[in-house]
Design a protein around this motif. Structure first.
Motif, PDB file in Angstrom:
ATOM      1  N   LEU A 158    -109.689 -16.059  13.741  1.00  0.00           N
ATOM      2  CA  LEU A 158    -111.004 -16.681  13.931  1.00  0.00           C
ATOM      3  C   LEU A 158    -112.116 -15.650  13.769  1.00  0.00           C
ATOM      4  O   LEU A 158    -112.104 -14.603  14.424  1.00  0.00           O
ATOM      5  N   LYS A 159    -113.084 -15.964  12.873  1.00  0.00           N
ATOM      6  CA  LYS A 159    -114.229 -15.089  12.653  1.00  0.00           C
ATOM      7  C   LYS A 159    -115.523 -15.879  12.714  1.00  0.00           C
ATOM      8  O   LYS A 159    -115.625 -16.978  12.155  1.00  0.00           O
ATOM      9  N   PHE A 160    -116.527 -15.310  13.405  1.00  0.00           N
ATOM     10  CA  PHE A 160    -117.869 -15.879  13.447  1.00  0.00           C
ATOM     11  C   PHE A 160    -118.798 -15.003  12.608  1.00  0.00           C
ATOM     12  O   PHE A 160    -118.600 -13.788  12.499  1.00  0.00           O
ATOM     13  N   TYR A 161    -119.825 -15.621  12.008  1.00  0.00           N
ATOM     14  CA  TYR A 161    -120.741 -14.855  11.169  1.00  0.00           C
ATOM     15  C   TYR A 161    -122.163 -15.387  11.287  1.00  0.00           C
ATOM     16  O   TYR A 161    -122.396 -16.546  11.656  1.00  0.00           O
ATOM     17  N   LEU A 162    -123.111 -14.523  10.970  1.00  0.00           N
ATOM     18  CA  LEU A 162    -124.538 -14.871  10.945  1.00  0.00           C
ATOM     19  C   LEU A 162    -125.173 -14.112   9.788  1.00  0.00           C
ATOM     20  O   LEU A 162    -125.027 -12.882   9.683  1.00  0.00           O
ATOM     21  N   GLY A 198    -121.818 -19.648  11.220  1.00  0.00           N
ATOM     22  CA  GLY A 198    -120.630 -20.503  11.202  1.00  0.00           C
ATOM     23  C   GLY A 198    -119.399 -19.750  11.637  1.00  0.00           C
ATOM     24  O   GLY A 198    -119.457 -18.620  12.137  1.00  0.00           O
ATOM     25  N   ALA A 199    -118.265 -20.394  11.438  1.00  0.00           N
ATOM     26  CA  ALA A 199    -116.978 -19.830  11.836  1.00  0.00           C
ATOM     27  C   ALA A 199    -115.932 -20.154  10.784  1.00  0.00           C
ATOM     28  O   ALA A 199    -115.984 -21.212  10.133  1.00  0.00           O
ATOM     29  N   THR A 209    -109.988 -23.494   7.633  1.00  0.00           N
ATOM     30  CA  THR A 209    -111.101 -24.414   7.809  1.00  0.00           C
ATOM     31  C   THR A 209    -112.360 -23.630   8.171  1.00  0.00           C
ATOM     32  O   THR A 209    -112.293 -22.624   8.894  1.00  0.00           O
ATOM     33  N   GLN A 210    -113.501 -24.063   7.650  1.00  0.00           N
ATOM     34  CA  GLN A 210    -114.781 -23.399   7.901  1.00  0.00           C
ATOM     35  C   GLN A 210    -115.815 -24.437   8.321  1.00  0.00           C
ATOM     36  O   GLN A 210    -115.872 -25.538   7.764  1.00  0.00           O
ATOM     37  N   LEU A 211    -116.647 -24.068   9.269  1.00  0.00           N
ATOM     38  CA  LEU A 211    -117.764 -24.907   9.693  1.00  0.00           C
ATOM     39  C   LEU A 211    -119.019 -24.056   9.656  1.00  0.00           C
ATOM     40  O   LEU A 211    -119.061 -22.975  10.252  1.00  0.00           O
ATOM     41  N   GLY A 212    -120.052 -24.525   8.938  1.00  0.00           N
ATOM     42  CA  GLY A 212    -121.266 -23.733   8.802  1.00  0.00           C
ATOM     43  C   GLY A 212    -122.524 -24.552   8.965  1.00  0.00           C
ATOM     44  O   GLY A 212    -122.537 -25.760   8.700  1.00  0.00           O
ATOM     45  N   PHE A 213    -123.585 -23.879   9.415  1.00  0.00           N
ATOM     46  CA  PHE A 213    -124.910 -24.498   9.516  1.00  0.00           C
ATOM     47  C   PHE A 213    -125.909 -23.584   8.833  1.00  0.00           C
ATOM     48  O   PHE A 213    -125.999 -22.393   9.154  1.00  0.00           O
ATOM     49  N   ALA A 214    -126.669 -24.115   7.873  1.00  0.00           N
ATOM     50  CA  ALA A 214    -127.634 -23.321   7.114  1.00  0.00           C
ATOM     51  C   ALA A 214    -129.041 -23.889   7.274  1.00  0.00           C
ATOM     52  O   ALA A 214    -129.232 -25.105   7.439  1.00  0.00           O
ATOM     53  N   PHE A 215    -130.022 -22.983   7.205  1.00  0.00           N
ATOM     54  CA  PHE A 215    -131.432 -23.371   7.294  1.00  0.00           C
ATOM     55  C   PHE A 215    -132.216 -22.617   6.236  1.00  0.00           C
ATOM     56  O   PHE A 215    -132.011 -21.420   6.022  1.00  0.00           O
ATOM     57  N   ASP A 240    -121.990 -27.993   6.815  1.00  0.00           N
ATOM     58  CA  ASP A 240    -120.879 -28.186   5.879  1.00  0.00           C
ATOM     59  C   ASP A 240    -119.560 -27.839   6.569  1.00  0.00           C
ATOM     60  O   ASP A 240    -119.458 -26.886   7.341  1.00  0.00           O
ATOM     61  N   TRP A 241    -118.567 -28.651   6.259  1.00  0.00           N
ATOM     62  CA  TRP A 241    -117.205 -28.450   6.767  1.00  0.00           C
ATOM     63  C   TRP A 241    -116.287 -28.357   5.566  1.00  0.00           C
ATOM     64  O   TRP A 241    -116.162 -29.307   4.791  1.00  0.00           O
ATOM     65  N   ARG A 242    -115.658 -27.197   5.386  1.00  0.00           N
ATOM     66  CA  ARG A 242    -114.852 -26.941   4.196  1.00  0.00           C
ATOM     67  C   ARG A 242    -113.436 -26.571   4.613  1.00  0.00           C
ATOM     68  O   ARG A 242    -113.219 -25.805   5.558  1.00  0.00           O
ATOM     69  N   ASN A 243    -112.457 -27.123   3.895  1.00  0.00           N
ATOM     70  CA  ASN A 243    -111.048 -26.870   4.186  1.00  0.00           C
ATOM     71  C   ASN A 243    -110.299 -26.506   2.917  1.00  0.00           C
ATOM     72  O   ASN A 243    -110.543 -27.084   1.853  1.00  0.00           O
TER      73      ASN A 243
END
Length: 532
Positions: A158-162, A198-199, A209-215, A240-243
């Motif tokens: 598990l990795k979180f990013y900004l 996201g993560a 699986t990836q979950l991200g929020f962009a602005f 966005d939710w990508r698998n």
């Protein structure tokens, strides 16, 4: 790819690829879509600093089946640099050149244990030159940018990013084609901010699986005596939710969902979109790879769109050659500006729809020291968005077609010398047979890279040729062709200190990328880079 600028750095720019003269590819930086939510314009490549870039990929042809609206002309994917575990690296760079151009940058990357961090600060300013060929005053430009990345490896899986990117630029422009001492240069100011968090989770051995929020927020202001003051501002919010799932060693599936809101901050017409997509990559038999994917987009402003794409790649081992091809459908969404601008906009403007194909062969010779590729391509666009010079409004034009051939060759002459060359022939026209504007029939590039003195000295020479083209659809006379020679080099004095220089338009050619707008004459820059 043919790039064009109306004047010096910071001016409005355009791009033509495979005969698509008004369709710009989607541009992603570390997965963030960097375009203006209000106008739909992509980030001007001239605003980017290459010292923080690790890799640039260009997916040609229609790509909406994975990337949605605005990927009709392809996707440019930019990945910034990362460092290995336990390392801390950085650099300081400064340069000076023609047109009183000054630039400097500070870069830092570190990875310690579970945390990685990078920071890039860049500044560029130039007195510039006159953008229009009937003016004499210089049109200056300045640009400041900050990019930052932060990652945290919480567990092995598990990795979180900004991520964050901020660009503040200001450019002068000639506000009128009529020379006048009472009409000084106008000023364009643009502030752009893009961020994503996201993560990424390796849920099982076969499923990521990836979950991200962009602005995104882009604000522009334009001020001149002739045109007065105007401003636009737009926001984009995207989840966005990508698998990615490996069915077996020969079959991978990428699938996901997206929800996006575009907010026209200084006007009406806000819109939202829900999207679902899936893409299959399969090795059908040994050496034959096949992909098939599709996407569904439902937009509150311009309705639903279904797109799909398929590709293949087959390696013929006895002759060390690879056959490749693709076919897909795509669409280009109208922008807030094109639909809602009180002067030029047309409410109810439809999205463009297109289909594109390519087919080619790549061959390697001389122990793969020479790689040659030839690709045929074609595009067919319906409801093309154009500008009516009679009503001064945007409209859905008739159909539009382009086709041609592109070929490239890379030759590793020896360990120290690499030659690259490419040539593209393109024809493009509207339904009534009118030749398309800003589509050069012939384009070619040739470059030589030479590394010597135990790879401490690196030199490059490149020649860029753009053939004749129509500046406007109604033009009776072609815009002249041009050839430009550029040189560049860098010398590593020590592991910590490098000298660099670039000399552009060596023979001082007079040419215009856009009719009526000047391009830079002979110019050069030189500087130093300190690594630590």
């Amino acid at each position: 790819i043919s790039l064009r600028n109306n004047g010096g750095p910071g001016g409005a720019f355009g791009m033509t690829t495979r005969g698509l003269n008004t369709n710009l590819p989607t541009v992603l930086i570390d997965g963030i879509e960097v375009s203006d939510p209000q106008s739909g314009r992509i980030l001007n490549p001239g605003l980017l600093f290459s010292n923080s870039v690790e890799r640039v990929e260009f997916l040609k042809g229609p790509q909406s089946s994975l990337y949605g609206a605005d990927a009709l002309a392809g996707v440019i994917n930019i990945t910034t640099r990362e460092v290995k575990d336990g390392e801390t690296t950085g650099s300081l760079s400064a340069g000076y050149g023609t047109f009183d151009t000054k630039q400097g940058s500070v870069n830092l990357q570190t990875r310690q244990g579970p945390i990685d961090f990078s920071l890039n600060l860049n500044r560029h300013e130039s007195a510039g030159f006159s953008a229009q060929d009937n003016e004499t005053e210089d049109d200056g430009y300045e640009n400041s940018s900050i990019t930052a990345k932060l990652g945290y490896q919480a567990t092995e899986d598990l990795k979180f990013y900004l991520l964050g990117y901020y660009i503040d630029s200001e450019s002068e422009f000639d506000a009128s084609f009529v020379p006048s001492s009472f009409d000084p240069s106008g000023i364009n100011r643009t502030e752009q901010f893009f961020a994503k968090t996201g993560a990424i989770l390796q849920a099982t051995e076969d499923w990521e699986t990836q979950l991200g929020f962009a602005f995104s927020n882009v604000k522009t202001e334009s001020d001149s005596v002739s045109n007065g003051f105007s401003e636009t501002e737009g926001d984009r919010y995207k989840i966005d939710w990508r698998n990615v799932y490996s069915v077996n060693d020969d079959w991978n599936i990428a699938a996901g969902a997206e929800y996006e809101i575009e907010d026209n901050r200084l006007g009406t017409g806000d819109r939202d979109e829900t999207s679902y997509y899936a893409d299959n990559t399969i090795e059908v038999v040994e050496n034959l790879h096949w992909t098939l994917g599709g996407r569904y987009d439902d937009n509150s402003a311009y309705g639903t769109n279904e797109t799909w794409r398929t590709t293949f790649s087959y390696l013929i081992e006895p002759i060390n050659s690879r056959l490749h091809g693709s076919y897909g459908t795509s669409f280009q969404a109208p922008s807030f500006y094109q639909t809602l601008n009180p002067t030029y906009g047309t409410p109810g403007l439809k999205a463009e729809n297109g289909e594109g194909w390519d087919f080619g062969i790549e061959t390697a010779f001389l122990d793969e020291k020479v790689i040659w590729d030839v690709t045929l391509f074609g595009n067919d666009i319906s409801d093309k968005i154009g500008f009516d010079m009679t009503t001064l409004k945007y409209k859905n034009d008739e159909s539009y077609e382009s086709h041609g051939v592109e070929t490239s060759l890379s030759w590793q002459v020896c360990q120290d010398v690499l030659i690259r060359t490419n040539y593209t022939y393109t024809e493009a026209e509207y339904e009534d047979g009118t030749e398309a504007e800003r589509v050069p029939e012939h384009m070619a590039n040739f470059s030589v890279l030479w590394s010597t003195l135990e790879e401490k000295l690196n030199l490059k020479a490149s020649v860029h040729y753009v053939g004749k083209q129509k500046s406007l659809r109604s033009s009776l006379v072609d815009q002249d062709d041009y050839t430009v020679l550029n040189l560049a080099g860098q010398y590593e004095l020590t592991k910590e200190l490098t000298l660099w220089t670039s000399v552009n338009n060596v023979f001082d050619a007079e040419y215009q990328e856009i009719s009526g707008y000047n391009s830079a004459d002979f110019n050069m820059m030189a500087g130093i880079r300190i690594n630590f």
